[in-house]
Scaffold this motif. Structure first.
Motif, PDB file in Angstrom:
ATOM      1  N   UNK A  81       0.845  -1.200   0.000  1.00  0.00           N
ATOM      2  CA  UNK A  81       0.000   0.000   0.000  1.00  0.00           C
ATOM      3  C   UNK A  81       0.878   1.246   0.000  1.00  0.00           C
ATOM      4  N   UNK A  82       0.682   2.118  -0.974  1.00  0.00           N
ATOM      5  CA  UNK A  82       1.499   3.331  -1.088  1.00  0.00           C
ATOM      6  C   UNK A  82       1.039   4.353  -0.049  1.00  0.00           C
ATOM      7  N   UNK A  83       1.966   4.960   0.664  1.00  0.00           N
ATOM      8  CA  UNK A  83       1.653   5.914   1.728  1.00  0.00           C
ATOM      9  C   UNK A  83       2.002   7.315   1.262  1.00  0.00           C
ATOM     10  N   UNK A  84       1.028   8.277   1.355  1.00  0.00           N
ATOM     11  CA  UNK A  84       1.252   9.647   0.904  1.00  0.00           C
ATOM     12  C   UNK A  84       0.788  10.619   1.985  1.00  0.00           C
ATOM     13  N   UNK A  85       1.521  11.712   2.114  1.00  0.00           N
ATOM     14  CA  UNK A  85       1.161  12.803   3.037  1.00  0.00           C
ATOM     15  C   UNK A  85       0.938  12.286   4.461  1.00  0.00           C
ATOM     16  N   UNK A 115      11.673   6.404   1.286  1.00  0.00           N
ATOM     17  CA  UNK A 115      10.906   7.387   2.051  1.00  0.00           C
ATOM     18  C   UNK A 115      11.369   8.796   1.679  1.00  0.00           C
ATOM     19  N   UNK A 116      10.373   9.674   1.379  1.00  0.00           N
ATOM     20  CA  UNK A 116      10.647  11.063   1.023  1.00  0.00           C
ATOM     21  C   UNK A 116       9.867  11.954   1.983  1.00  0.00           C
ATOM     22  N   UNK A 117      10.617  12.771   2.794  1.00  0.00           N
ATOM     23  CA  UNK A 117       9.950  13.578   3.799  1.00  0.00           C
ATOM     24  C   UNK A 117      10.204  15.057   3.639  1.00  0.00           C
ATOM     25  N   UNK A 118       9.145  15.843   3.987  1.00  0.00           N
ATOM     26  CA  UNK A 118       9.270  17.313   3.999  1.00  0.00           C
ATOM     27  C   UNK A 118       8.886  17.817   5.375  1.00  0.00           C
ATOM     28  N   UNK A 119       9.701  18.706   5.895  1.00  0.00           N
ATOM     29  CA  UNK A 119       9.433  19.256   7.219  1.00  0.00           C
ATOM     30  C   UNK A 119       8.164  20.109   7.147  1.00  0.00           C
ATOM     31  N   UNK A 121       7.915  17.778  13.214  1.00  0.00           N
ATOM     32  CA  UNK A 121       6.875  17.110  12.404  1.00  0.00           C
ATOM     33  C   UNK A 121       7.302  17.019  10.934  1.00  0.00           C
ATOM     34  N   UNK A 122       7.073  15.869  10.301  1.00  0.00           N
ATOM     35  CA  UNK A 122       7.487  15.644   8.904  1.00  0.00           C
ATOM     36  C   UNK A 122       6.341  14.939   8.175  1.00  0.00           C
ATOM     37  N   UNK A 123       6.033  15.443   6.966  1.00  0.00           N
ATOM     38  CA  UNK A 123       5.117  14.764   6.057  1.00  0.00           C
ATOM     39  C   UNK A 123       5.910  13.793   5.199  1.00  0.00           C
ATOM     40  N   UNK A 124       5.406  12.528   5.084  1.00  0.00           N
ATOM     41  CA  UNK A 124       6.147  11.476   4.370  1.00  0.00           C
ATOM     42  C   UNK A 124       5.332  10.934   3.194  1.00  0.00           C
ATOM     43  N   UNK A 125       6.088  10.598   2.127  1.00  0.00           N
ATOM     44  CA  UNK A 125       5.557   9.772   1.036  1.00  0.00           C
ATOM     45  C   UNK A 125       6.450   8.541   0.974  1.00  0.00           C
TER      46      UNK A 125
END
Length: 864
Positions: free
Chosen positions: A84-88, A118-122, A102-106
């Motif tokens: 299962x692909x995980x977004x936001x 894993x690709x994360x944005x603060x 806190x970090x948003x991950x895809x």
């Protein structure tokens, strides 16, 4: 591994590119293995979280996640492993200095690399809002505690991305169990369509009220909720759908119960088979069911609000109004009413009026009118039937009387009067024990009391010395008392005693003795019968002789033959193969003798059973010896033929040539040619001797054949592979239809030889003008074993000319083909050695068909 234009292998090149991207990206990049350990880390980790990549190398990612988010993050990690692909996905990581980031991950899992990228944005906006949220937290918590049961955020796929505590706990969930899941997956299947429609609507509007739906709680229960969804996709601080839910289960259940109660009452009112109306005090009809409307023959709208006076006949009106008034006084009243209508028979009704209570007393009356016309008519019929029943009791051959609960006679028929020498007029109403005191010390007294006390019928036989008679008595208790039937069975008892005397004599003889009734059902057997068969009297009583001792080899028609011959009333004899109770075979000679009464009617049969197993076994051995002698004589004739026709000629040639060679010059051409002829004759003798050896070997092994579980299809495939090249050379086609799981307990070598010789003959004797086609089929037989069908479209032969030589040794039917005439002889010998049978049909220039039946234990299970 392939290389690109630079000469670097593709996988290594991908790693170089990945490293460069991770070094230069300002986003938080990493790769995890399936156990959650860091495999790669980007340089941004040090800038965002204060860790150098080497500090986290081979560590588990949960070690740097806020304890509050560890459980939900682990659940999201496991979902991603399942593809299962995980977004936001938002969670909080611990900075090296201790504060939360806190970090948003895809996130996506690569099955090929066995890595999770894993690709994360603060979440900078979230950082700025944290202080404001903390200020509002107290007030918001108070609102949540006393407001909706569940508040959260949904993404565009209707998946929970955030849930306000303690909402999940109210539905008996942990937060991580709902995060990442779809809202629609938690709804009752019957409510999904409504919720889906509301979800589609909110995408184009600001706020949507969702219809009441059922939400599945963690304990498996369905809870009713009312929900509101608002669209905040355009709000940069939220970018999600906000959902608030309130648990309304108790309120909803109360409403549903009220609706169900109203529907149930409405259904009972409308569907009641009796006529029902609802009236006010003046007799106005406020409601009526279908049955009442149908009886009036008017539309419902013409009946409602009309007064009862306008509906029912005048002669029935007075009691209806009288009891209506009593019902409005609070009483439930029931009365019978006859309604007379022109051109119709009278109708009898049983009417019940029930008051309907309100806050201020009775507000109306429900009236139920049940048609009892048929019931009243039935009562008349029952009375007439009772009178007819009394006449029947008088005419039955059995004696009959009825007693009430005080043991007094209520009914006595003529037969009872005759047998017991009573006068019914003097007996009716009198106690049986006072009129017949002799019965108080008999079985009558004991069994009659037993029937009354237990409520169960009794059946017994007893003797009364006063009448010098035996009686068979049946007594049936009921609410009215006791019904008694009895009959004189003195003759039957006397016959039974005579039978017991006969049985005493029969029990002492060595042969089995069977006594049957007129229909041939067993009444008695002696001890010799039990010794012969193993069956005791109680096991065979009421059965037909022979029907319970049948087995696999018994003649199933014998039982019917016995039944047919018993009806003729003449003595007869039958010999039959039976089985003892132990399963052992036994042969019996059985002599049946009918017993006739004075009217020459059959009353019984006596059967004398004699064990003739030894004689039958001797006959069987003698028959087997005769068959062996026949086979040996046949083999001897065959050997004589071989010696006289196939061995004598090459021997005579060899002897003549040997004599001739002794007189020739060894250096002459004549000598060399004669020597070659001599060698040919010797080889022919050797071939004949080897054939004889093979035949004798087959005969010797016939009774000691080694068997094993053989996969029939596997042996057939081995033969097909052997002849594959020859089939392809002659452009032949072989089709095989058989279940590959069939296994037969037989001899593998003989089975192989059968397939080998049949396929070899088909190829050898193929038709010249068409391509060879061969079909082999194998099927299970219902009685056990298999049947093999072999057919070809070859040259065939004339069956009429071949006669009984088809399977004989050295018999050939195609003179233009080489061969010794051994193939079909071997096939038949092998089939018969395995206990099977073979049949062949053939037509010249059309082809040949062979059918082989082989017995044996069958297994069709793949693992057998």
């Amino acid at each position: 591994m392939e290389a690109n234009a630079s000469g670097v292998p593709e996988r290594q090149w991908d790693r170089i590119i990945l490293d460069k991207v991770m070094e230069g990206s300002s986003d938080v990049l990493c790769a995890l293995d399936q156990n959650g350990y860091f495999a790669y880390l980007g340089q941004a980790w040090q800038e965002v979280l204060g860790y150098a990549p080497e500090e986290l190398d081979r560590k588990n990612f949960l070690e740097v996640i806020s304890p509050a988010d560890q459980a939900s993050t682990l659940a999201a990690f496991q979902n991603t492993l399942q593809g299962k692909r995980l977004q936001h996905y938002l969670n909080r990581y611990l900075h090296k200095e201790g504060f939360e980031v806190p970090i948003f991950w895809s996130v996506v899992w690569s099955e090929q690399d066995q890595l999770m990228y894993c690709h994360g944005r603060v979440a900078q906006d979230l950082l700025r809002a944290q202080q404001q949220l903390q200020i509002k937290e107290g007030r918001h918590k108070a609102l949540v505690d006393h407001g909706p049961c569940l508040m959260g955020l949904l993404n565009e796929a209707a998946e929970f991305t955030y849930l306000e505590e303690p909402g999940p706990l109210r539905f008996k969930y942990q937060t991580y169990q709902l995060l990442g899941s779809r809202l629609l997956d938690w709804l009752h299947p019957e409510d999904v369509a409504l919720a889906t429609a509301a979800w589609e609507e909110v995408k184009d509007s600001e706020v949507v009220q969702v219809p009441d739906v059922r939400f599945k709680a963690g304990n498996g229960a369905w809870r009713w909720v009312e929900a509101v969804i608002s669209n905040h996709l355009q709000n940069p601080m939220i970018r999600a759908f906000v959902i608030t839910c309130r648990d309304i289960t108790e309120r909803k259940q109360a409403v549903l119960q009220l609706e169900e109660s109203e529907q149930r009452f409405r259904s009972l009112f409308d569907s009641n088979p009796d006529m029902m109306i609802y009236e006010d005090r003046a007799g106005n009809i406020l409601d009526a069911n279908a049955q009442f409307i149908a009886s009036c023959g008017l539309p419902k709208e013409e009946i409602i609000t009309r007064n009862l006076r306008e509906i029912i006949p005048q002669d029935a009106l007075a009691p209806c109004l009288h009891y209506l008034e009593k019902a409005f006084q609070g009483e439930i009243v029931t009365f019978d009413l006859q309604v007379n209508q022109p051109d119709k028979p009278p109708t009898d009704l049983r009417v019940t009026k029930m008051p309907v209570l309100g806050k201020d007393g009775v507000k109306g009356v429900h009236t139920i009118a049940k048609d009892i016309t048929e019931k009243n008519q039935t009562r008349v019929i029952i009375r007439k039937q009772a009178e007819a029943l009394l006449a029947v009791f008088e005419s039955i051959t059995d004696a009959f009387f009825m007693l009430d609960h005080a043991w007094c006679f209520q009914l006595i028929n003529k037969e009872t009067e005759r047998i017991l020498q009573l006068d019914r007029q003097e007996c009716l109403g009198e106690s049986i024990w006072e009129l017949l005191p002799i019965l108080k010390t008999s079985a009558f007294f004991r069994y009659f009391h037993q029937a009354v006390e237990t409520g169960q019928a009794v059946h017994f036989e007893t003797y009364l010395e006063r009448y010098n008679l035996w009686f068979e008595v049946k007594a049936y208790p009921s609410e009215e008392g006791l019904s008694v039937y009895f009959s004189d069975i003195t003759e039957r008892i006397q016959a039974k005693k005579e039978l017991e005397k006969l049985s005493l004599v029969a029990s002492k003889i060595s042969n089995g003795v069977i006594i049957t009734d007129a229909a041939g059902r067993i009444e008695w057997v002696n001890e010799a019968f039990t010794r012969n068969t193993g069956f005791r009297l109680e096991e065979v009583k009421s059965k037909i002789p022979g029907t319970f001792v049948l087995g696999p080899d018994s003649d199933l028609d014998v039982g019917q033959q016995i039944i047919d011959k018993l009806q003729l009333g003449k003595p007869f004899h039958i010999s039959t193969l039976n089985y003892r109770k132990t399963g052992e075979k036994v042969w019996f000679a059985m002599d049946f003798t009918p017993i006739l009464n004075e009217e020459q009617a059959i009353t019984r049969h006596i059967v004398i059973q004699k064990d003739i197993t030894f004689r039958k076994e001797a006959e069987e051995k003698q028959l087997e010896m005769t068959r062996d002698l026949y086979r040996q004589n046949r083999d001897f004739q065959q050997f004589t033929y071989i010696v006289s026709h196939n061995l004598r000629a090459p021997v005579a040639n060899a002897m003549g040539l040997a004599e001739f060679l002794s007189k020739q010059d060894k250096n002459s051409d004549t000598y060399d040619q004669s020597l070659a002829y001599l060698k040919t004759s010797v080889f022919k003798m050797d071939t004949v001797l080897r054939d004889l050896s093979l035949i004798l070997s087959l005969r010797d092994k016939q009774d000691v054949l080694e068997r094993e579980m053989v996969a029939v299809a596997e042996v057939c495939e081995q033969v097909r592979q052997y002849f594959l090249e020859s089939l392809m050379h002659h452009k032949g086609e072989l089709k095989v239809e058989m279940d590959t799981s069939i296994r037969l307990n037989t001899n593998r070598a003989y089975l192989y030889s059968i397939f080998y010789n049949l396929l070899s003959n088909a190829i050898k004797y193929r038709a010249e003008g068409r391509a060879l086609q061969v079909m082999i089929q194998c099927h299970l037989q219902p009685e056990g074993g298999v049947v093999i069908h072999f057919s070809d479209n070859g040259s065939g032969f004339d069956m009429a000319k071949a006669g009984d030589n088809v399977f004989k040794l050295y018999k050939r039917f195609h003179l233009n083909k080489k061969g010794r005439g051994m193939g079909l002889f071997l096939v038949k010998t092998h089939v018969e050695s395995m206990g099977g049978t073979i049949k062949m049909t053939s037509k010249l220039n059309e082809g040949t068909q062979v059918t082989i039946q082989l017995p044996g234990e069958i297994s069709s299970h793949p693992s057998a």
